[in-house]
Design an enzyme around this catalytic site. Structure first.
Site, short mmCIF file in Angstrom:
data_model
loop_
_atom_site.label_atom_id
_atom_site.label_comp_id
_atom_site.label_asym_id
_atom_site.label_seq_id
_atom_site.Cartn_x
_atom_site.Cartn_y
_atom_site.Cartn_z
N GLY A 94 0.78 -1.24 0.00
CA GLY A 94 0.00 0.00 0.00
C GLY A 94 0.81 1.28 0.00
O GLY A 94 0.35 2.30 0.52
N ARG B 19 -5.49 -8.94 -8.62
CA ARG B 19 -6.44 -9.79 -9.35
C ARG B 19 -6.89 -9.10 -10.62
O ARG B 19 -7.04 -7.88 -10.64
CB ARG B 19 -7.68 -10.08 -8.50
CG ARG B 19 -7.36 -11.02 -7.44
CD ARG B 19 -8.52 -11.42 -6.58
NE ARG B 19 -7.94 -12.29 -5.60
CZ ARG B 19 -7.67 -13.57 -5.82
NH1 ARG B 19 -8.00 -14.14 -6.95
NH2 ARG B 19 -7.08 -14.29 -4.91
N ASN C 73 -5.30 2.12 -13.01
CA ASN C 73 -4.31 1.20 -12.45
C ASN C 73 -2.93 1.80 -12.61
O ASN C 73 -2.68 2.52 -13.59
CB ASN C 73 -4.36 -0.15 -13.18
CG ASN C 73 -3.38 -1.16 -12.60
OD1 ASN C 73 -3.25 -1.27 -11.38
ND2 ASN C 73 -2.67 -1.87 -13.45
N HIS D 38 1.01 0.70 -13.08
CA HIS D 38 1.76 -0.49 -13.49
C HIS D 38 3.25 -0.14 -13.60
O HIS D 38 3.59 0.90 -14.18
CB HIS D 38 1.24 -0.99 -14.84
CG HIS D 38 1.92 -2.24 -15.29
ND1 HIS D 38 1.65 -3.47 -14.75
CD2 HIS D 38 2.90 -2.43 -16.21
CE1 HIS D 38 2.42 -4.38 -15.33
NE2 HIS D 38 3.19 -3.77 -16.21
N SER E 227 3.48 3.48 -15.46
CA SER E 227 2.36 4.00 -16.24
C SER E 227 1.08 3.98 -15.40
O SER E 227 0.88 3.04 -14.62
CB SER E 227 2.09 3.11 -17.47
OG SER E 227 3.26 2.87 -18.21
N ASP F 121 -3.47 -4.97 -18.26
CA ASP F 121 -2.53 -3.84 -18.37
C ASP F 121 -2.53 -3.23 -19.77
O ASP F 121 -1.47 -2.83 -20.29
CB ASP F 121 -1.11 -4.30 -18.01
CG ASP F 121 -1.02 -4.83 -16.58
OD1 ASP F 121 -1.74 -4.32 -15.71
OD2 ASP F 121 -0.23 -5.76 -16.34
N GLU G 202 6.54 6.15 -8.80
CA GLU G 202 5.13 5.77 -8.95
C GLU G 202 4.22 6.68 -8.13
O GLU G 202 3.14 7.08 -8.56
CB GLU G 202 4.91 4.32 -8.47
CG GLU G 202 5.36 3.28 -9.46
CD GLU G 202 4.98 1.87 -9.03
OE1 GLU G 202 3.94 1.71 -8.37
OE2 GLU G 202 5.73 0.93 -9.36
C1 GRF Z 1 3.42 -1.21 -7.52
O1 GRF Z 1 4.67 -1.46 -8.09
C2 GRF Z 1 2.38 -1.03 -8.60
O2 GRF Z 1 2.87 -0.43 -9.75
C3 GRF Z 1 1.99 -2.46 -8.89
O3 GRF Z 1 2.00 -3.10 -7.64
C4 GRF Z 1 2.90 -2.42 -6.77
C5 GRF Z 1 2.11 -2.03 -5.57
O4 GRF Z 1 2.92 -1.46 -4.57
N1 GRF Z 1 0.73 -2.52 -9.58
P1 GRF Z 1 2.25 -0.78 -3.30
O5 GRF Z 1 1.35 -1.83 -2.66
O6 GRF Z 1 1.50 0.41 -3.77
O7 GRF Z 1 3.41 -0.41 -2.39
#
Ligand code: GRF
Length: 192
Positions: free
Chosen positions: A15, A94, A110, A112, A139, A148, A177
């Site tokens: 998270g 999922r 989402n 990714h 992204s 994705d 991110e």
């Molecule tokens: C991140 O790398 C995100 O891009 C991917 O899953 C990971 C989740 O990390 N979809 P977090 O739980 O937000 O720390």
């Protein structure tokens, strides 16, 4: 009058992106508030992050439901109670069914960890290293049925250095991110 959008966040684990969104939403000028966090795992650390911030957070484990449809129906029922304007998948592991997505067309985002359309799916950092790529990144995209593969809203790039390994590259990408997701949500809510 300023309307702040209602966001629901779906997680499966740590998270850290959720935490970034929580922090952003704490600013009164951010255009959204988080109204619900849903995890498909009871042990997801993100649940505690949400609850510490006073956000309603619930775990709905797949194994507690007979079918994927039943599981998704339970999630949809939770969402219906808060009527989200946007659903942010933040490490939700999922694949959502077309039926689920059809309830919120164009409203599920989402994040990714790759420069889509490169490397959908898992192990993106190692795949970028194995391919000898010079750049990598992350992204934010609209969720559609194919994994994705929906339209990309925002991307950020990192350089791959010669001494990078999967861990160092993953850390670099995760670091960007958080800002990307916060900015992408703002942009999407502004109609971008
Ligand atoms: C991140 O790398 C995100 O891009 C991917 O899953 C990971 C989740 O990390 N979809 P977090 O739980 O937000 O720390």
């Amino acid at each position: 009058m300023n309307h702040r959008a209602n966001i629901a966040v779906m997680i499966s684990g740590r998270g850290s992106n959720l935490a970034a969104l929580i922090k952003a939403c704490a600013a009164p000028d951010y255009p959204a508030i988080i109204v619900k966090v849903i995890s498909d795992r009871r042990d997801a650390l993100g649940l505690d992050k949400a609850r510490s911030a006073g956000i309603s957070a619930i775990a709905l484990e797949r194994r507690d439901f007979a079918t994927k449809t039943d599981h998704e129906t339970a999630i949809l029922n939770e969402l219906e109670q808060v009527k989200p304007d946007l659903i942010c998948l933040a490490g939700y592991m999922r694949v959502l069914s077309a039926e689920f997505i059809s309830h919120y067309p164009g409203k599920i985002l989402n994040i990714h960890p790759s420069l889509l359309p490169k490397y959908p799916g898992l192990n993106t950092h190692q795949r970028a290293l194995d391919a000898g790529d010079k750049i990598h990144g992350c992204s934010v995209h609209i969720v559609e049925e194919a994994l994705d593969a929906g339209p990309v809203n925002a991307q950020w790039v990192v350089d791959i250095d010669p001494d990078d390994n999967e861990k160092s590259l993953g850390d670099k990408v995760l670091n960007i991110e958080h800002g990307l997701y916060v900015d992408a949500v703002r942009k999407v809510l502004a109609g971008g």
